[in-house]
Every structure is written in C-alpha cells, then in structure tokens.
Design a protein around this motif. Structure first.
Motif, PDB file in Angstrom:
ATOM      1  N   UNK A 194      13.238  12.823  -2.917  1.00 24.36           N
ATOM      2  CA  UNK A 194      12.281  12.483  -3.966  1.00 24.36           C
ATOM      3  C   UNK A 194      11.040  13.353  -3.808  1.00 24.36           C
ATOM      4  N   UNK A 195      10.523  13.827  -4.904  1.00 21.28           N
ATOM      5  CA  UNK A 195       9.332  14.663  -4.901  1.00 21.28           C
ATOM      6  C   UNK A 195       8.123  13.846  -4.440  1.00 21.28           C
ATOM      7  N   UNK A 196       7.444  14.324  -3.409  1.00 22.56           N
ATOM      8  CA  UNK A 196       6.307  13.586  -2.840  1.00 22.56           C
ATOM      9  C   UNK A 196       5.220  13.318  -3.873  1.00 22.56           C
ATOM     10  N   UNK A 197       4.929  14.311  -4.681  1.00 31.27           N
ATOM     11  CA  UNK A 197       3.886  14.130  -5.697  1.00 31.27           C
ATOM     12  C   UNK A 197       4.300  13.083  -6.725  1.00 31.27           C
ATOM     13  N   UNK A 198       5.551  13.127  -7.148  1.00 32.18           N
ATOM     14  CA  UNK A 198       6.046  12.148  -8.118  1.00 32.18           C
ATOM     15  C   UNK A 198       6.023  10.742  -7.532  1.00 32.18           C
ATOM     16  N   UNK A 199       6.367  10.615  -6.254  1.00 32.05           N
ATOM     17  CA  UNK A 199       6.324   9.308  -5.593  1.00 32.05           C
ATOM     18  C   UNK A 199       4.894   8.782  -5.581  1.00 32.05           C
ATOM     19  N   UNK A 206       0.831  -1.194   0.000  1.00 28.49           N
ATOM     20  CA  UNK A 206       0.000   0.000   0.000  1.00 28.49           C
ATOM     21  C   UNK A 206       0.872   1.253   0.000  1.00 28.49           C
ATOM     22  N   UNK A 207       0.214   2.417   0.070  1.00 25.23           N
ATOM     23  CA  UNK A 207       0.942   3.683   0.001  1.00 25.23           C
ATOM     24  C   UNK A 207       1.865   3.875   1.210  1.00 25.23           C
ATOM     25  N   UNK A 208       1.499   3.343   2.355  1.00 23.98           N
ATOM     26  CA  UNK A 208       2.362   3.458   3.531  1.00 23.98           C
ATOM     27  C   UNK A 208       3.674   2.700   3.304  1.00 23.98           C
ATOM     28  N   UNK A 209       3.591   1.537   2.693  1.00 23.78           N
ATOM     29  CA  UNK A 209       4.794   0.760   2.379  1.00 23.78           C
ATOM     30  C   UNK A 209       5.706   1.538   1.434  1.00 23.78           C
ATOM     31  N   UNK A 210       5.104   2.193   0.449  1.00 26.46           N
ATOM     32  CA  UNK A 210       5.895   2.978  -0.501  1.00 26.46           C
ATOM     33  C   UNK A 210       6.530   4.178   0.202  1.00 26.46           C
ATOM     34  N   UNK A 211       5.791   4.824   1.093  1.00 35.40           N
ATOM     35  CA  UNK A 211       6.341   5.972   1.822  1.00 35.40           C
ATOM     36  C   UNK A 211       7.492   5.558   2.737  1.00 35.40           C
TER      37      UNK A 211
END
Length: 89
Positions: free
Chosen positions: A60-65, A41-46
C-alpha cells in the motif's frame, strides 16, 4: 481471482493490531467516521497496514494510507491494491 477486504475483515485486523477502542463502533455507520474519532491513532493504522500487506501479499502506498482518514477510504485503498495485485502461484 481477486479477493476483497470487507468491513468485518478490516475491523478484525484493526482490533488485533491496535486493540479494542472504547469509542469504536464498527457498524456500517462507522465507514465515514475518522480513525481518530473511532479512537485509533496513526500508529494503529500503520500497524494495521503492515499486517494487511503481509497477510494479503500487497503493498500500500504510504502517502495514500496517511490520507485515508476513514474506514471507507482505507477499504477502498486496500481493495484497489487487491484488484491490481498480480499474484504468483
């Protein structure tokens, strides 16, 4: 000298930060599979992003991530940041 993150590097960090997904197949075929379909999920990616930023000394740009939905897109983002990063020795 710039370094590049490879698929193996990314999967190692992802597993260390978010655990082993039962759906994850990290072969070359997985490059275009969404993180969600890989079981992350998004938490794992963050969490993975924070670790990469710390370990590689990049931002890394938060929006791009958040827009990077696949391993291929995420690797391209990381490698672009690595290529443009200016390191202070």
């Amino acid at each position: 000298m710039s370094q590049q993150m490879q698929l193996e590097d990314l999967t190692t960090v992802l597993r260390e930060c978010a655990g082993e997904s039962e759906h994850a197949d990290f072969s070359e075929r997985a490059l275009d599979v969404s993180f969600t379909n890989l079981g992350y999920d998004s938490v794992a990616v963050l969490e993975t992003t924070a670790r990469i930023e710390r370990d590689y000394g990049i931002a890394l740009d938060d929006e791009a991530v958040s827009e990077a939905e696949t391993l291929r897109q995420y690797l391209a983002l990381v490698n672009e940041a690595l290529a443009t990063a200016t390191r202070v020795a």
